[in-house]
Write a protein that holds these residues in place. Structure first.
Motif, PDB file in Angstrom:
ATOM      1  N   LEU A 223       0.865  -1.494  -0.139  1.00 61.08           N
ATOM      2  CA  LEU A 223       0.101  -0.296   0.357  1.00 61.08           C
ATOM      3  C   LEU A 223       0.753   1.122  -0.235  1.00 61.08           C
ATOM      4  N   PHE A 224       2.194   1.186   0.916  1.00 58.05           N
ATOM      5  CA  PHE A 224       2.529   2.818   0.726  1.00 58.05           C
ATOM      6  C   PHE A 224       3.415   3.310  -0.384  1.00 58.05           C
TER       7      PHE A 224
ATOM      8  N   ARG B  33       1.705   7.475  -6.301  1.00 60.36           N
ATOM      9  CA  ARG B  33       0.569   8.382  -6.995  1.00 60.36           C
ATOM     10  C   ARG B  33       1.246  10.443  -6.032  1.00 60.36           C
ATOM     11  N   ARG B  34       1.670   9.730  -5.505  1.00 64.80           N
ATOM     12  CA  ARG B  34       2.055  10.876  -5.114  1.00 64.80           C
ATOM     13  C   ARG B  34       3.405  11.157  -6.395  1.00 64.80           C
ATOM     14  N   ARG B  35       4.145  10.540  -6.522  1.00 64.53           N
ATOM     15  CA  ARG B  35       5.122  11.510  -7.312  1.00 64.53           C
ATOM     16  C   ARG B  35       4.454  11.514  -8.636  1.00 64.53           C
TER      17      ARG B  35
ATOM     18  N   PHE C  41       1.445  12.461  -9.319  1.00 63.22           N
ATOM     19  CA  PHE C  41       0.957  14.381  -8.746  1.00 63.22           C
ATOM     20  C   PHE C  41       1.789  15.846  -9.148  1.00 63.22           C
ATOM     21  N   ALA C  42       2.745  15.414  -7.836  1.00 60.15           N
ATOM     22  CA  ALA C  42       3.854  15.861  -8.646  1.00 60.15           C
ATOM     23  C   ALA C  42       5.087  16.153  -9.921  1.00 60.15           C
ATOM     24  N   ALA C  43       4.527  15.421 -10.682  1.00 59.96           N
ATOM     25  CA  ALA C  43       5.707  15.695 -11.641  1.00 59.96           C
ATOM     26  C   ALA C  43       4.235  16.590 -12.751  1.00 59.96           C
ATOM     27  N   ALA C  44       3.436  16.140 -12.559  1.00 59.04           N
ATOM     28  CA  ALA C  44       1.909  16.692 -13.525  1.00 59.04           C
ATOM     29  C   ALA C  44       1.201  18.499 -12.667  1.00 59.04           C
ATOM     30  N   HIS C  45       2.036  18.328 -11.519  1.00 54.47           N
ATOM     31  CA  HIS C  45       1.406  19.969 -10.940  1.00 54.47           C
ATOM     32  C   HIS C  45       3.045  20.353 -10.152  1.00 54.47           C
TER      33      HIS C  45
ATOM     34  N   VAL D  93      -3.015  17.499  -0.535  1.00 54.38           N
ATOM     35  CA  VAL D  93      -3.249  16.740   0.022  1.00 54.38           C
ATOM     36  C   VAL D  93      -3.127  15.512   0.364  1.00 54.38           C
ATOM     37  N   VAL D  94      -1.820  14.742   0.833  1.00 53.90           N
ATOM     38  CA  VAL D  94      -1.593  13.057   0.898  1.00 53.90           C
ATOM     39  C   VAL D  94      -2.997  12.715   2.286  1.00 53.90           C
ATOM     40  N   THR D  95      -3.536  11.683   1.751  1.00 57.84           N
ATOM     41  CA  THR D  95      -4.051  10.785   2.431  1.00 57.84           C
ATOM     42  C   THR D  95      -3.417   9.432   2.463  1.00 57.84           C
TER      43      THR D  95
END
Ligand code: PL4
Length: 401
Positions: free
Chosen positions: A16-17, A23-25, A27-31, A363-365
């Motif tokens: 999971l982690f 997914r965070r990376r 999103f960060a690459a796209a934004h 915000v990452v959850t």
């Protein structure tokens, strides 16, 4: 060519982690303009506190002296540390040689599965920390994936409907039950009456409880038990894993412990303690000596005071998140005796809510479904973060969600 371990093929999805990190990376690459704040993975953020830091530094310094140098130590840990853990956390109820110092609770959960092998029936609270299930699959006790769960695992729902406490009639006979209190991910804490019923049921059925107390130092309500060994009869049916990660920020330093009482026996009459000692001395070479000196410092009066202050700080974050969710009218539990809040988004898929919070609030959850089928429709908020980041994340949640 060599064949793959069939148990590995049974693991359907990634852990999971790392998936949340991926997914965070993405999103960060796209934004690239987004300042992302994590209320996701339960990773400590605050610096080591002064007395404990000094213990670590002094431990490292003495390795640079002829008199103070030590190489391999006892795999079970420094005698002083085992004695301090027995005295501080177990009020002397557990003997020092029943305490096995480790490099962390997660690592011990993996090694503990060697005790019972791949033929044992395993039950978990649903939702639960994913290592119990994935580790069971790795050892061959999980079976194959069947749509919403593994065939060999009993998922015992712990939801609002049953006060986050499982139906004890579902405990596997002569099997293994992973129980975590304060709970990750729900933040629920089992009462003394609930743990008494659990121990009674486990003894009747021959079930061994693996009690994960990694968040025990977050308990503030004095009526709530911090250890399964506060419950009469538990010495015959329980093992406890615990950790210095969350009480003193040793997530990176790595230090934990497991308590195996000598009364715990197999059907054959041998003690589990003797086998755990054998496993620890065979496939583990002991926790870092420097980390253990830090652990010792944390159990001195000044260290215990710092432990309390640090856990108070993260509980302060939890109160802010709880207030923000309250303003939004989102119902949640946890955060009062645990560093996690479990928020309900009825009728919505957890990963969809995760994506929405990331897109709108940056915000990452953690999506509840990652913790088991009963987690669908929930989001876990972690209270680990710098205060300014948590305040900013709460502002964004309230304004943008
Ligand atoms: C991410 C119930 C966190 N990479 O640090 P340890 O090994 O002594 O303790 C790990 C642990 C043990 N038991 C429970 C836990 O919740 C944890 C840590 N869990 C989380 O966000 O759920 C960190 C997860 C880390 C991991 O996989 O453990």
């Amino acid at each position: 060519m060599i064949k793959r371990n069939a148990c590995l093929s049974n693991l359907t999805a990634g852990y999971l982690f790392p998936e949340i990190g991926r997914r965070r990376r993405e999103f960060a690459a796209a934004h690239p303009e987004a300042r992302i704040i994590s209320l996701g993975i339960g990773n400590t953020t605050e610096p080591l506190t002064p007395h404990i830091d000094a213990g670590l530094v002094e431990g490292a310094r003495r390795l640079g002296t002829l008199e103070g140098y030590s190489g391999y130590g006892d795999e079970q840990g420094l005698t002083d540390l085992r004695e301090r853990i027995a005295a501080v956390f177990y009020d002397g109820k557990m003997a020092a040689d029943e305490v096995f110092v480790s490099d962390g609770a997660k690592c011990d959960i993996g090694r503990l599965q060697l005790l019972f092998g791949g033929n044992v029936e395993v039950a978990v609270q649903d939702p639960s920390y994913p290592v119990y299930v994935d580790g069971s699959v790795l050892i061959g006790a999980g079976g194959a994936w069947q749509g919403t769960g593994y065939a060999g695992i009993r998922y015992l729902p712990c939801t609002a409907a049953n006060d986050y406490f499982p139906d004890l009639a579902q405990l596997p006979t002569d099997g293994l039950f992973y129980f975590c209190s304060p709970n990750n991910p729900t933040g629920a804490v089992a009462s003394r009456a609930q743990l008494t019923a659990l121990v009674e049921a486990a003894r009747q059925r021959g079930t061994v409880i693996v009690f994960d107390a990694a968040y025990a130092e977050y308990i503030r309500d004095p009526a709530l038990p911090k250890s399964i060994f506060e419950i009469p009869g538990s010495r015959e049916c329980a093992i406890e894993v615990n950790s210095f990660s969350k009480p003193i920020g040793f997530t990176g330093v790595r230090l934990g412990w497991t308590v195996v009482p000598k009364e715990l026996k197999y059907a054959s009459g041998e003690t589990v303690w003797a086998d755990w000692n054998r496993i620890c001395t065979t496939v583990f070479n002991g926790a870092s000596n420097v980390a253990q000196y830090g652990g010792l410092a944390s159990l001195e009066p000044a260290g215990l005071k710092e432990m309390r202050e640090l856990t108070d700080f993260y509980l302060g974050n939890a109160a802010l998140i709880r207030a923000a969710l309250g303003e939004l009218g989102i119902s949640c539990i946890g955060g009062d005796n645990a560093p996690y809040l479990w928020a309900h988004f009825p009728g919505q898929a957890s990963w969809d809510v995760f994506a929405r919070i990331l897109e709108k609030c940056h915000v990452v959850t953690t999506p509840g479904s990652g913790f088991g089928p009963a987690g669908e429709g929930f989001i876990r908020f972690s209270a680990f973060g710098h205060r300014a980041d948590v305040e900013e994340a709460c502002r964004r949640l309230v304004e943008r969600l």
